[in-house]
Design a protein around this motif. Structure first.
Motif, PDB file in Angstrom:
ATOM      1  N   ARG A  80       0.854  -1.182   0.000  1.00 52.72           N
ATOM      2  CA  ARG A  80       0.000   0.000   0.000  1.00 52.72           C
ATOM      3  C   ARG A  80       0.887   1.227   0.000  1.00 52.72           C
ATOM      4  NH1 ARG A  80      -4.684   0.934   4.378  1.00 52.72           N
ATOM      5  NH2 ARG A  80      -6.140   1.689   2.854  1.00 52.72           N
ATOM      6  N   ALA A  81       0.665   2.102  -0.992  1.00 50.85           N
ATOM      7  CA  ALA A  81       1.468   3.315  -1.116  1.00 50.85           C
ATOM      8  C   ALA A  81       1.041   4.336  -0.064  1.00 50.85           C
ATOM      9  CB  ALA A  81       1.305   3.906  -2.512  1.00 50.85           C
ATOM     10  N   ALA A  82       1.994   5.125   0.387  1.00 52.89           N
ATOM     11  CA  ALA A  82       1.707   6.183   1.365  1.00 52.89           C
ATOM     12  C   ALA A  82       1.092   7.375   0.638  1.00 52.89           C
ATOM     13  CB  ALA A  82       2.980   6.597   2.077  1.00 52.89           C
ATOM     14  N   ASP A  83       0.087   7.980   1.237  1.00 49.89           N
ATOM     15  CA  ASP A  83      -0.575   9.146   0.673  1.00 49.89           C
ATOM     16  C   ASP A  83      -0.133  10.422   1.365  1.00 49.89           C
ATOM     17  OD1 ASP A  83      -1.968   7.526  -1.052  1.00 49.89           O
ATOM     18  OD2 ASP A  83      -3.718   7.356   0.245  1.00 49.89           O
ATOM     19  N   LEU A  84       1.072  10.417   1.905  1.00 51.10           N
ATOM     20  CA  LEU A  84       1.579  11.575   2.639  1.00 51.10           C
ATOM     21  C   LEU A  84       2.362  12.490   1.704  1.00 51.10           C
ATOM     22  CD1 LEU A  84       2.832   9.755   5.833  1.00 51.10           C
ATOM     23  CD2 LEU A  84       0.712  11.012   5.532  1.00 51.10           C
ATOM     24  N   PRO A  85       2.474  13.754   2.060  1.00 46.96           N
ATOM     25  CA  PRO A  85       3.286  14.651   1.235  1.00 46.96           C
ATOM     26  C   PRO A  85       4.750  14.215   1.245  1.00 46.96           C
ATOM     27  CG  PRO A  85       2.343  15.818   3.127  1.00 46.96           C
ATOM     28  CD  PRO A  85       1.854  14.415   3.178  1.00 46.96           C
ATOM     29  N   GLY A  86       5.430  14.471   0.138  1.00 47.18           N
ATOM     30  CA  GLY A  86       6.837  14.099   0.016  1.00 47.18           C
ATOM     31  C   GLY A  86       7.713  14.917   0.943  1.00 47.18           C
ATOM     32  N   GLU A  87       8.937  14.450   1.129  1.00 47.24           N
ATOM     33  CA  GLU A  87       9.865  15.143   2.026  1.00 47.24           C
ATOM     34  C   GLU A  87      10.263  16.518   1.505  1.00 47.24           C
ATOM     35  OE1 GLU A  87      13.229  12.792   3.103  1.00 47.24           O
ATOM     36  OE2 GLU A  87      12.014  11.053   3.578  1.00 47.24           O
ATOM     37  N   ASN A  88      10.227  16.694   0.173  1.00 48.34           N
ATOM     38  CA  ASN A  88      10.627  17.984  -0.385  1.00 48.34           C
ATOM     39  C   ASN A  88       9.513  19.033  -0.307  1.00 48.34           C
ATOM     40  OD1 ASN A  88       8.985  16.759  -2.219  1.00 48.34           O
ATOM     41  ND2 ASN A  88      10.303  17.113  -3.999  1.00 48.34           N
ATOM     42  N   GLN A  89       8.292  18.619   0.005  1.00 45.04           N
ATOM     43  CA  GLN A  89       7.189  19.571   0.148  1.00 45.04           C
ATOM     44  C   GLN A  89       7.192  20.145   1.554  1.00 45.04           C
ATOM     45  OE1 GLN A  89       3.718  17.309  -0.821  1.00 45.04           O
ATOM     46  NE2 GLN A  89       4.044  17.500  -3.027  1.00 45.04           N
ATOM     47  N   LYS A  90       6.738  21.385   1.661  1.00 43.70           N
ATOM     48  CA  LYS A  90       6.680  22.026   2.979  1.00 43.70           C
ATOM     49  C   LYS A  90       5.320  21.746   3.596  1.00 43.70           C
ATOM     50  CE  LYS A  90       9.943  25.650   1.944  1.00 43.70           C
ATOM     51  NZ  LYS A  90      10.186  27.087   1.889  1.00 43.70           N
ATOM     52  N   ALA A  91       5.223  20.587   4.234  1.00 45.28           N
ATOM     53  CA  ALA A  91       3.987  20.189   4.890  1.00 45.28           C
ATOM     54  C   ALA A  91       4.339  19.384   6.137  1.00 45.28           C
ATOM     55  CB  ALA A  91       3.124  19.352   3.958  1.00 45.28           C
ATOM     56  N   ALA A  92       3.487  19.487   7.125  1.00 47.10           N
ATOM     57  CA  ALA A  92       3.684  18.744   8.371  1.00 47.10           C
ATOM     58  C   ALA A  92       2.572  17.718   8.514  1.00 47.10           C
ATOM     59  CB  ALA A  92       3.672  19.692   9.560  1.00 47.10           C
ATOM     60  N   VAL A  93       2.928  16.539   8.960  1.00 48.50           N
ATOM     61  CA  VAL A  93       1.953  15.497   9.239  1.00 48.50           C
ATOM     62  C   VAL A  93       1.856  15.376  10.754  1.00 48.50           C
ATOM     63  CG1 VAL A  93       1.403  13.064   8.979  1.00 48.50           C
ATOM     64  CG2 VAL A  93       2.521  14.280   7.110  1.00 48.50           C
ATOM     65  N   HIS A  94       0.674  15.612  11.280  1.00 50.11           N
ATOM     66  CA  HIS A  94       0.492  15.579  12.731  1.00 50.11           C
ATOM     67  C   HIS A  94       0.044  14.210  13.227  1.00 50.11           C
ATOM     68  CE1 HIS A  94       1.206  19.857  13.025  1.00 50.11           C
ATOM     69  NE2 HIS A  94       0.383  20.021  11.997  1.00 50.11           N
ATOM     70  N   ILE A  95      -0.825  13.562  12.459  1.00 53.68           N
ATOM     71  CA  ILE A  95      -1.289  12.222  12.826  1.00 53.68           C
ATOM     72  C   ILE A  95      -1.291  11.374  11.565  1.00 53.68           C
ATOM     73  CG2 ILE A  95      -3.221  10.849  13.680  1.00 53.68           C
ATOM     74  CD1 ILE A  95      -4.120  13.266  15.283  1.00 53.68           C
ATOM     75  N   ASN A  96      -0.736  10.178  11.661  1.00 55.55           N
ATOM     76  CA  ASN A  96      -0.735   9.255  10.530  1.00 55.55           C
ATOM     77  C   ASN A  96      -1.121   7.877  11.053  1.00 55.55           C
ATOM     78  OD1 ASN A  96      -0.368   7.889   8.170  1.00 55.55           O
ATOM     79  ND2 ASN A  96       1.862   7.884   8.275  1.00 55.55           N
ATOM     80  N   GLU A  97      -2.383   7.524  10.955  1.00 58.67           N
ATOM     81  CA  GLU A  97      -2.865   6.251  11.475  1.00 58.67           C
ATOM     82  C   GLU A  97      -3.121   5.231  10.371  1.00 58.67           C
ATOM     83  OE1 GLU A  97      -5.083   7.846  15.501  1.00 58.67           O
ATOM     84  OE2 GLU A  97      -6.307   7.221  13.806  1.00 58.67           O
TER      85      GLU A  97
END
Length: 146
Positions: A80-97
């Motif tokens: 299953r692929a991750a749907d999170l922003p890439g490391e080069n994008q300026k975004a913060a992930v607060h919860i990843n369940e």
């Protein structure tokens, strides 16, 4: 003053202990097999004619799922692929369940009970349904009394 042998908040400590015990029980072997709490979640049951297995895996491409039946061992694997922003994008992930990454679930079936040539699999609305026909000799039959 008197000093207690218990921590200050006994109930918080009991709650922590209960969570740790629950995690140990959920990841350990059970009477039904190993893997409770894994991905994808499974329901396994059966009828007189077949063994029915439902794997709950929403958001997966059916082409990325592999199903194998060999010597009574059913294996479901994929990634299953991750749907999170890439490391080069300026975004913060607060919860990843949500689970991401490779997965593998194994179910042991009675080898003399199932027919390996009678397996069908369908993926619809995030649910993988696998139906395995039972051998004719394993199906119950009614015996008439003379």
């Amino acid at each position: 003053m008197y000093r207690s042998i218990f921590p200050r908040d006994v109930f918080a400590e009991l709650d922590r202990l209960q969570r740790e015990m629950q995690q140990a029980i959920e990841t350990g072997p059970s009477i039904r097999g190993i893997g409770r709490g894994g991905f994808p979640a499974l329901n396994v049951g059966g009828t007189q004619q077949s063994v029915e297995l439902y794997a709950f895996a929403p958001g997966l491409d059916p082409a990325s799922i592999e199903v194998q039946l060999e010597r009574g061992v059913l294996t479901i694997s994929g990634e299953r692929a991750a749907d999170l922003p890439g490391e080069n994008q300026k975004a913060a992930v607060h919860i990843n369940e949500r689970f991401a990454g490779p997965f593998r679930r194994v179910v042991n079936l009675p080898e003399d009970d199932v027919n390996p040539s009678g397996v069908s699999a369908q993926y619809k609305d995030g649910v993988l349904h696998i139906s395995i026909k039972r051998r004719e000799s394993a199906q119950p039959r009614r015996i008439s009394i003379q």
